[in-house]
Design a protein around this motif. Structure first.
Motif, mmCIF file in Angstrom:
data_model
loop_
_atom_site.group_PDB
_atom_site.id
_atom_site.type_symbol
_atom_site.label_atom_id
_atom_site.label_comp_id
_atom_site.label_asym_id
_atom_site.label_seq_id
_atom_site.Cartn_x
_atom_site.Cartn_y
_atom_site.Cartn_z
ATOM 1 N N GLU A 126 19.871 -68.282 -25.274
ATOM 2 C CA GLU A 126 20.368 -68.775 -23.927
ATOM 3 C C GLU A 126 20.809 -70.216 -23.724
ATOM 4 O OE1 GLU A 126 18.355 -68.952 -19.441
ATOM 5 O OE2 GLU A 126 17.674 -67.141 -20.866
ATOM 6 N N VAL A 127 19.957 -71.144 -24.518
ATOM 7 C CA VAL A 127 20.314 -72.578 -24.409
ATOM 8 C C VAL A 127 21.684 -72.739 -25.113
ATOM 9 C CG1 VAL A 127 19.615 -74.612 -25.437
ATOM 10 C CG2 VAL A 127 17.999 -73.535 -24.064
ATOM 11 N N TRP A 128 21.595 -72.100 -26.431
ATOM 12 C CA TRP A 128 22.721 -72.157 -27.241
ATOM 13 C C TRP A 128 24.196 -71.628 -26.569
ATOM 14 C CZ3 TRP A 128 25.973 -68.337 -29.701
ATOM 15 C CH2 TRP A 128 27.013 -69.118 -30.644
ATOM 16 N N SER A 130 24.392 -71.689 -23.224
ATOM 17 C CA SER A 130 24.875 -72.203 -21.981
ATOM 18 C C SER A 130 25.280 -73.810 -22.438
ATOM 19 C CB SER A 130 23.709 -72.234 -20.944
ATOM 20 O OG SER A 130 22.523 -72.756 -21.644
ATOM 21 N N THR A 131 25.212 -74.078 -23.692
ATOM 22 C CA THR A 131 25.291 -75.723 -24.157
ATOM 23 C C THR A 131 26.303 -75.580 -25.336
ATOM 24 O OG1 THR A 131 22.930 -76.078 -23.039
ATOM 25 C CG2 THR A 131 24.079 -77.884 -24.338
ATOM 26 N N PRO A 132 27.188 -75.436 -25.171
ATOM 27 C CA PRO A 132 28.344 -75.117 -26.470
ATOM 28 C C PRO A 132 28.128 -76.466 -27.428
ATOM 29 C CG PRO A 132 29.532 -74.781 -24.412
ATOM 30 C CD PRO A 132 28.119 -75.169 -23.888
ATOM 31 N N GLU A 133 27.902 -77.751 -26.992
ATOM 32 C CA GLU A 133 27.734 -78.755 -27.783
ATOM 33 C C GLU A 133 26.363 -79.146 -28.395
ATOM 34 O OE1 GLU A 133 26.336 -80.035 -23.683
ATOM 35 O OE2 GLU A 133 28.053 -78.948 -24.383
ATOM 36 N N ILE A 134 25.561 -78.341 -28.335
ATOM 37 C CA ILE A 134 24.057 -78.307 -28.976
ATOM 38 C C ILE A 134 24.161 -78.177 -30.401
ATOM 39 C CG2 ILE A 134 23.335 -75.933 -28.806
ATOM 40 C CD1 ILE A 134 20.739 -77.439 -27.592
ATOM 41 N N THR A 135 23.501 -79.123 -31.034
ATOM 42 C CA THR A 135 23.327 -79.298 -32.518
ATOM 43 C C THR A 135 21.992 -78.456 -32.895
ATOM 44 O OG1 THR A 135 22.039 -81.213 -32.519
ATOM 45 C CG2 THR A 135 24.501 -81.353 -32.341
ATOM 46 N N ARG A 138 19.268 -80.621 -32.347
ATOM 47 C CA ARG A 138 18.555 -80.479 -31.027
ATOM 48 C C ARG A 138 17.784 -79.502 -30.688
ATOM 49 N NH1 ARG A 138 15.724 -82.244 -27.590
ATOM 50 N NH2 ARG A 138 16.440 -82.149 -25.514
#
Length: 163
Positions: A126-128, A130-135, A138
């Motif tokens: 879900e985080v991935w 909703s947050t396309p720039e996440i590495t 992180r």
């Protein structure tokens, strides 16, 4: 002279004597007593290590099981043996006769780890999403996994979204 006291439970109409209570005590069934006490502590004790997974999530213990002898009577007539642990069939429901069973510790740990890992994987996805720039780094920090584990998740998430 042995004094016998009759106790009638309002919810079931069952009558128990003092002998019944003595038959099922922490002295006669110490392992079962410890299991009962731990179950109640994790649901009722905010200072318990696992309270956040039980009482903190609203999991409660069946009212009649507040009395050890009633819990013991149920346990011994429903498969309890030394070496087994109590397990909730549906981890989202309470401790009660229709949702509990006795299984080995290994089976319980394996089952709980699968459930927790699945919940963590779903949250990471879900985080991935909703947050396309996440590495991967992180994501690994957020969910307390190795960087290679987080990167494996990202590859899995990418594959699932392309299907």
């Amino acid at each position: 002279c042995l004094f016998t006291q009759r106790v009638t439970l309002e919810t079931t109409g069952t009558t128990f004597t003092k002998e019944t209570q003595m038959k099922y005590s922490k002295n006669t069934h110490p392992r079962l007593y410890n299991s009962w006490r731990a179950m109640r502590h994790r649901c009722n004790g905010p200072n318990a290590t696992d309270y956040k997974y039980y009482g903190g999530k609203g999991v409660i213990v069946y009212d009649n099981w507040d009395r050890f002898h009633l819990f013991a009577e149920w346990a011994l007539s429903n498969g309890y043996e030394d070496g087994l642990t109590i397990d909730r069939v549906d981890p989202n429901k309470n401790y009660n006769p229709s949702n509990c069973r006795w299984i080995t510790h290994i089976a319980n740990v394996t089952r709980n780890n699968k459930t927790r890992n699945r919940a963590r994987l779903d949250a990471a996805k879900e985080v991935w999403l909703s947050t396309p720039e996440i590495t991967g780094t992180r994501l690994a920090e957020m969910f307390d996994v190795s960087i290679s584990g987080a990167c494996k998740w990202i590859r899995q998430f990418t594959k699932e979204t392309q299907q």
